[in-house]
Design a protein around this motif. Sequence first.
Motif, PDB file in Angstrom:
ATOM      1  N   VAL A 186     -10.086 -16.287  -3.189  1.00  0.00           N
ATOM      2  CA  VAL A 186     -10.077 -15.320  -4.286  1.00  0.00           C
ATOM      3  C   VAL A 186      -8.842 -14.434  -4.193  1.00  0.00           C
ATOM      4  CG1 VAL A 186     -11.225 -13.273  -5.162  1.00  0.00           C
ATOM      5  CG2 VAL A 186     -12.546 -15.300  -4.702  1.00  0.00           C
ATOM      6  N   ALA A 187      -8.512 -14.003  -2.969  1.00  0.00           N
ATOM      7  CA  ALA A 187      -7.358 -13.123  -2.797  1.00  0.00           C
ATOM      8  C   ALA A 187      -6.073 -13.838  -3.207  1.00  0.00           C
ATOM      9  CB  ALA A 187      -7.272 -12.655  -1.348  1.00  0.00           C
ATOM     10  N   ILE A 188      -5.956 -15.123  -2.825  1.00  0.00           N
ATOM     11  CA  ILE A 188      -4.733 -15.858  -3.173  1.00  0.00           C
ATOM     12  C   ILE A 188      -4.641 -16.060  -4.678  1.00  0.00           C
ATOM     13  CG2 ILE A 188      -3.629 -18.111  -2.984  1.00  0.00           C
ATOM     14  CD1 ILE A 188      -4.707 -18.164  -0.072  1.00  0.00           C
ATOM     15  N   LEU A 189      -5.768 -16.425  -5.307  1.00  0.00           N
ATOM     16  CA  LEU A 189      -5.766 -16.597  -6.759  1.00  0.00           C
ATOM     17  C   LEU A 189      -5.414 -15.291  -7.453  1.00  0.00           C
ATOM     18  CD1 LEU A 189      -8.870 -18.868  -7.315  1.00  0.00           C
ATOM     19  CD2 LEU A 189      -6.499 -19.420  -7.790  1.00  0.00           C
ATOM     20  N   PHE A 190      -5.921 -14.165  -6.879  1.00  0.00           N
ATOM     21  CA  PHE A 190      -5.617 -12.859  -7.467  1.00  0.00           C
ATOM     22  C   PHE A 190      -4.119 -12.602  -7.417  1.00  0.00           C
ATOM     23  CE2 PHE A 190      -4.600  -8.430  -6.338  1.00  0.00           C
ATOM     24  CZ  PHE A 190      -4.850  -7.837  -7.561  1.00  0.00           C
ATOM     25  N   ILE A 191      -3.489 -12.926  -6.271  1.00  0.00           N
ATOM     26  CA  ILE A 191      -2.042 -12.667  -6.152  1.00  0.00           C
ATOM     27  C   ILE A 191      -1.284 -13.447  -7.213  1.00  0.00           C
ATOM     28  CG2 ILE A 191      -0.045 -13.032  -4.673  1.00  0.00           C
ATOM     29  CD1 ILE A 191      -1.835 -12.379  -2.297  1.00  0.00           C
ATOM     30  N   ILE A 192      -1.684 -14.718  -7.405  1.00  0.00           N
ATOM     31  CA  ILE A 192      -0.998 -15.556  -8.387  1.00  0.00           C
ATOM     32  C   ILE A 192      -1.147 -14.969  -9.793  1.00  0.00           C
ATOM     33  CG2 ILE A 192      -1.012 -17.806  -9.503  1.00  0.00           C
ATOM     34  CD1 ILE A 192      -1.866 -18.943  -6.758  1.00  0.00           C
ATOM     35  N   PHE A 193      -2.386 -14.608 -10.165  1.00  0.00           N
ATOM     36  CA  PHE A 193      -2.599 -14.171 -11.542  1.00  0.00           C
ATOM     37  C   PHE A 193      -2.106 -12.751 -11.766  1.00  0.00           C
ATOM     38  CE2 PHE A 193      -5.282 -17.866 -11.583  1.00  0.00           C
ATOM     39  CZ  PHE A 193      -4.962 -18.381 -12.815  1.00  0.00           C
ATOM     40  N   ASP A 194      -2.082 -11.932 -10.726  1.00  0.00           N
ATOM     41  CA  ASP A 194      -1.500 -10.602 -10.880  1.00  0.00           C
ATOM     42  C   ASP A 194       0.006 -10.707 -11.059  1.00  0.00           C
ATOM     43  OD1 ASP A 194      -2.750  -8.151 -11.140  1.00  0.00           O
ATOM     44  OD2 ASP A 194      -1.832  -7.390  -9.307  1.00  0.00           O
ATOM     45  N   LEU A 195       0.603 -11.667 -10.371  1.00  0.00           N
ATOM     46  CA  LEU A 195       2.032 -11.904 -10.540  1.00  0.00           C
ATOM     47  C   LEU A 195       2.308 -12.374 -11.962  1.00  0.00           C
ATOM     48  CD1 LEU A 195       4.346 -11.690  -8.502  1.00  0.00           C
ATOM     49  CD2 LEU A 195       4.330 -14.160  -8.363  1.00  0.00           C
ATOM     50  N   GLU A 196       1.430 -13.235 -12.476  1.00  0.00           N
ATOM     51  CA  GLU A 196       1.569 -13.702 -13.848  1.00  0.00           C
ATOM     52  C   GLU A 196       1.530 -12.524 -14.810  1.00  0.00           C
ATOM     53  OE1 GLU A 196      -1.499 -16.338 -14.966  1.00  0.00           O
ATOM     54  OE2 GLU A 196      -0.800 -16.507 -17.038  1.00  0.00           O
ATOM     55  N   ALA A 197       0.568 -11.600 -14.558  1.00  0.00           N
ATOM     56  CA  ALA A 197       0.468 -10.411 -15.416  1.00  0.00           C
ATOM     57  C   ALA A 197       1.744  -9.580 -15.314  1.00  0.00           C
ATOM     58  CB  ALA A 197      -0.739  -9.571 -15.012  1.00  0.00           C
ATOM     59  N   ALA A 198       2.320  -9.509 -14.102  1.00  0.00           N
ATOM     60  CA  ALA A 198       3.549  -8.738 -13.926  1.00  0.00           C
ATOM     61  C   ALA A 198       4.684  -9.325 -14.765  1.00  0.00           C
ATOM     62  CB  ALA A 198       3.940  -8.708 -12.449  1.00  0.00           C
TER      63      ALA A 198
END
Lengths: 124, 347
Positions: A69-81
């Motif tokens: 979950v943490a890794i997926l969060f990093i990916i999608f938060d980066l996408e949002a950035a």
Amino acid sequence: MVDLSQYLPILIFLGIALGISVLFVFLPMGVSRLTGAHNPTAEKLSEYECGFPAFEDSRSQFDVRFYLVAILFIIFDLEAAFLFPWAVSLDMTGWPGWITMMVFLGELGIGLAYAWKKGALEWE
Amino acid sequence: MSETFQTWGLTYEWAWFLATVAGILLIALPLMLAVAMIIYADRKIWAAMALRKGPNVVGPFGLLQSFADGLKVFLQETIVPSAANKGLFLIAPIITFTVALLAWAVIPFNSGAVLADINVGLLYVLAISSLGVYGVVIAGWASNSKYPFFSAMRAAAQMISYEVSIGFILICVVLYANSFNMNAIVEAQRGHGLGLVNGYWFNLLLFPLWVMFLISSLAETARAPFDLTEAESELVAGYQTEYSSMAFALYWLGEYANVLLMCALNAVLFFGGWLPPLELEILYWVPGWLWLFAKIFFFFFIFSWVKATVPRYRYDQLMRLGWKVFLPLSLMFVVLVSGWLMFTRYG
């Protein structure tokens, strides 16, 4: 040039908020010593695990899904950035900017579909 | 406000500093008072939904209940477990509460009435609310006990999962408002619905996003039905099991301050913030901050209502809702909203 002066009130706010929080934590500790409420015993200071003494170290193992979950969060938060600057400049970039971002989103959509198919989003 | 202080014969720098400090205290102290009263309101609302009276003994109508509770925890002993990491254990509630206060720096209370009018206000709120996870995780880790640790892992996973979809929902709002500045976002909602209704909720494209944002904000603040981090039957009191006295109370204060913040964000992003609900001259006679407070309380009532009526989710259901329903839906809406704007506004 970016006007940074608006950030100074936030810095002052940080100082005041920290002061209030520190006061809230440490003032009762002092007061309880004066009122006699402070009375630690070995039993009272042991960790609470529903009345039993702890069976094993609490920092032993936990589920690998939390990592996923943490890794997926990093990916999608980066996408949002990447989406933030695009969102405020849509009027300037026009159709080429829009299409480019759709390609980017499509690629991430494929990534999400892969994670989904692999069962990374399952919690069973 | 700095002009008032300058009339006292102070230099501009000192007048500005005093005015800023006064503004900060004007946000922080009423916020703490509001949190105390909102906890009382919460208990009153649950009681009314369960056909009982709620706190009604301490003071008139029980209005002093929260203050009595506050005094009680203040005079209690602070227990630091012998197995805990002492420093981290005491720092965690400080982080939680500081962060909960700090996010209010960019909320606009009226036209121009904002402490820090930064041009990336919404990003600031997003960043600060992410920092709240640290307080919880550090508390769970430092307690060195199983229940707080598992609760902290759950809380962290839950908060970051819903932050993803909240991020995409915010992008849709920003696409419409074309700015990250909170006041500009409020202004962009003026007369958005047929030139009469103030607020993005009236927009058929953004209305589903508001529903998702409301549910995500319930999950983000770990309110019922998503309060799995403090599921009493499994995890005792969650990550704050080992806490006592004011350190324990700080988590509640922080949590309710975050709930109020989420209510304020609902009001500012979708319901026109300090604008009156309808674009009518007569409604502007009521000051803007009163409209904002009324909207915040309306959303808080919804939060309370949900907690009183909806059963708790299971953890796998919670994660499925976040990753398999809200994330694809909000991603789809980014495409839809931006495409619609390209055709109608910029195309």
